[in-house]
Design a protein around this motif. Structure first.
Motif, PDB file in Angstrom:
ATOM      1  N   ARG A 101       0.846  -1.188   0.000  1.00  0.00           N
ATOM      2  CA  ARG A 101       0.000   0.000   0.000  1.00  0.00           C
ATOM      3  C   ARG A 101       0.887   1.246   0.000  1.00  0.00           C
ATOM      4  O   ARG A 101       1.783   1.379   0.825  1.00  0.00           O
ATOM      5  CB  ARG A 101      -0.937   0.016   1.223  1.00  0.00           C
ATOM      6  CG  ARG A 101      -1.879   1.228   1.240  1.00  0.00           C
ATOM      7  CD  ARG A 101      -2.933   1.106   2.316  1.00  0.00           C
ATOM      8  NE  ARG A 101      -4.005   0.214   1.933  1.00  0.00           N
ATOM      9  CZ  ARG A 101      -5.014   0.543   1.136  1.00  0.00           C
ATOM     10  NH1 ARG A 101      -5.068   1.748   0.600  1.00  0.00           N
ATOM     11  NH2 ARG A 101      -5.954  -0.327   0.867  1.00  0.00           N
ATOM     12  N   THR A 149      -0.890   5.712  -7.119  1.00  0.00           N
ATOM     13  CA  THR A 149      -2.088   4.862  -7.099  1.00  0.00           C
ATOM     14  C   THR A 149      -3.325   5.764  -7.081  1.00  0.00           C
ATOM     15  O   THR A 149      -3.803   6.178  -8.124  1.00  0.00           O
ATOM     16  CB  THR A 149      -2.050   3.929  -5.876  1.00  0.00           C
ATOM     17  OG1 THR A 149      -1.867   4.696  -4.674  1.00  0.00           O
ATOM     18  CG2 THR A 149      -0.908   2.935  -5.997  1.00  0.00           C
ATOM     19  N   GLY A 204      -3.371   3.613  -2.077  1.00  0.00           N
ATOM     20  CA  GLY A 204      -3.789   2.526  -2.972  1.00  0.00           C
ATOM     21  C   GLY A 204      -2.722   1.460  -3.026  1.00  0.00           C
ATOM     22  O   GLY A 204      -1.613   1.627  -2.502  1.00  0.00           O
ATOM     23  N   TRP A 205      -3.043   0.356  -3.674  1.00  0.00           N
ATOM     24  CA  TRP A 205      -2.142  -0.797  -3.724  1.00  0.00           C
ATOM     25  C   TRP A 205      -1.296  -0.777  -4.986  1.00  0.00           C
ATOM     26  O   TRP A 205      -1.773  -0.480  -6.069  1.00  0.00           O
ATOM     27  CB  TRP A 205      -2.935  -2.099  -3.676  1.00  0.00           C
ATOM     28  CG  TRP A 205      -3.607  -2.357  -2.376  1.00  0.00           C
ATOM     29  CD1 TRP A 205      -4.929  -2.151  -2.082  1.00  0.00           C
ATOM     30  CD2 TRP A 205      -3.008  -2.864  -1.182  1.00  0.00           C
ATOM     31  NE1 TRP A 205      -5.190  -2.495  -0.785  1.00  0.00           N
ATOM     32  CE2 TRP A 205      -4.025  -2.943  -0.209  1.00  0.00           C
ATOM     33  CE3 TRP A 205      -1.722  -3.262  -0.837  1.00  0.00           C
ATOM     34  CZ2 TRP A 205      -3.797  -3.403   1.082  1.00  0.00           C
ATOM     35  CZ3 TRP A 205      -1.477  -3.720   0.450  1.00  0.00           C
ATOM     36  CH2 TRP A 205      -2.504  -3.785   1.398  1.00  0.00           C
ATOM     37  N   ARG A 206      -0.005  -1.108  -4.829  1.00  0.00           N
ATOM     38  CA  ARG A 206       0.884  -1.375  -5.949  1.00  0.00           C
ATOM     39  C   ARG A 206       1.322  -2.835  -5.871  1.00  0.00           C
ATOM     40  O   ARG A 206       1.687  -3.329  -4.817  1.00  0.00           O
ATOM     41  CB  ARG A 206       2.137  -0.494  -5.901  1.00  0.00           C
ATOM     42  CG  ARG A 206       1.951   0.950  -6.333  1.00  0.00           C
ATOM     43  CD  ARG A 206       1.662   1.134  -7.817  1.00  0.00           C
ATOM     44  NE  ARG A 206       2.326   0.168  -8.660  1.00  0.00           N
ATOM     45  CZ  ARG A 206       3.615   0.207  -9.011  1.00  0.00           C
ATOM     46  NH1 ARG A 206       4.399   1.160  -8.584  1.00  0.00           N
ATOM     47  NH2 ARG A 206       4.114  -0.718  -9.795  1.00  0.00           N
TER      48      ARG A 206
END
Length: 317
Positions: A120, A243, A130-132
């Motif tokens: 995150r 993100t 957000g997620w990577r």
């Protein structure tokens, strides 16, 4: 009457029959693309489970033997990787198990593991996150008493060309000279309005999505620390892709790009300097790729720590 026991005993095994006319040693034999779950701690204590593709190999040093015991490799991979958190010790034990199960055939073993790890990442200004998904590759090998381990990942970032930025600034200067008479007093409000118009940005430098591919060797006794590796690299570059993005985040990203103009050579040196300061790494190899928007070919640079005359990476076949 056949029973299950004597049926198995009578099953043919053609692999034990040598083919003298095809005798020869083989560098690596095994399986690639084995599907198995793995457990991975990226350095933050959060053990994630991921779907991995695994390659498992041993050499075949007996010219008179036709093949290896592939099922033995598979069963060891499945048992070890699906139940234990990945570590240097567990991988070395697994590779030693490969060799123990092939004592009469092999004296080298290697393993490759590939999966994605979710991290995150916070937005630049808005407070969102957000997620990577960062790709992870782990390659390990045992040759005699030597155990080698390598961790790989990729960082995606934006790179704005310094040459293009300079050329753009020149055109903006020329447009300013056309629009404002040098013999007349400068009106502050008029200049501010001009800067906010399309004329005030008559040219823009080209930027492109870029990728830094990293392969590192952890120092002896060091744990896997993917998070630290990613953080060091992204901080050195200054413009990792984002993100969650609101307008304030996009504006902050534009500001970061303007303050981090870089050629591929600059990017490689920034990462090199950051990783050289990491005592948990014994060696590393960097490949940066700027996927140009100006022309169809990419700009690429390599860098390494330079241990043993330059690390080129030595993994599985």
């Amino acid at each position: 009457m056949y029973t299950e026991e004597n049926t198995a005993r009578l099953m043919p095994d053609v692999a034990v029959h040598a083919q003298p006319h095809l005798a020869g040693e083989l560098d690596w034999v095994g399986m690639d693309g084995i599907e198995v779950p793995v457990r991975f701690d990226a350095g933050d204590g959060d053990v994630q489970r991921a779907s991995a593709r695994v390659g498992a190999f041993v050499n075949l040093r007996r010219p008179d033997k036709r093949g290896i015991h592939m099922s033995r490799l598979y069963l060891q991979v499945e048992q070890a990787l699906s139940t234990q958190t990945l570590s240097a010790a567990s991988l070395q034990e697994l590779l030693r198990g490969f060799l123990d199960s092939h004592k009469d055939l092999s004296d080298r073993a290697c393993l490759s593991i590939r999966f994605e790890h979710l991290v995150r990442r916070p937005a630049l200004r808005s407070g969102n996150s957000g997620w990577r998904a960062y790709p992870v590759s782990i390659e390990a090998s045992v040759v005699g008493d030597q155990f080698l381990l390598e961790l790989g990942t990729e960082v995606v970032y934006s790179s704005t060309c310094p040459a293009s930025a300079a050329l753009s600034r020149q055109l903006i200067q020329e447009q300013f000279t056309k629009d404002f008479d040098a013999t007349q007093p400068i009106d502050h409000a008029a200049v501010v309005a001009w800067l906010g118009s399309e004329k005030g940005i008559v040219a823009t430098p080209h930027a492109q999505r870029s990728v830094a591919r990293l392969r590192v060797r952890p120092a002896e006794g060091a744990k896997f620390d993917l998070i630290n590796l990613i953080d060091r690299t992204e901080q050195a570059l200054g413009t990792p892709v984002q993100t969650a993005v609101k307008r304030e985040d996009e504006q902050a990203f534009a500001l970061a790009n303007g303050g981090n103009l870089m050629f591929c050579e600059d990017a490689a040196r920034r990462i090199q300097k950051a990783l050289e300061a990491d005592s948990t790494l014994s060696d590393f190899h960097i490949r940066v790729e700027h996927q140009e928007s100006l022309h169809p070919h990419d700009a690429v640079a390599y860098a390494s720590k330079g241990v043993d005359g330059g690390y080129a990476g030595k993994g599985c076949a």
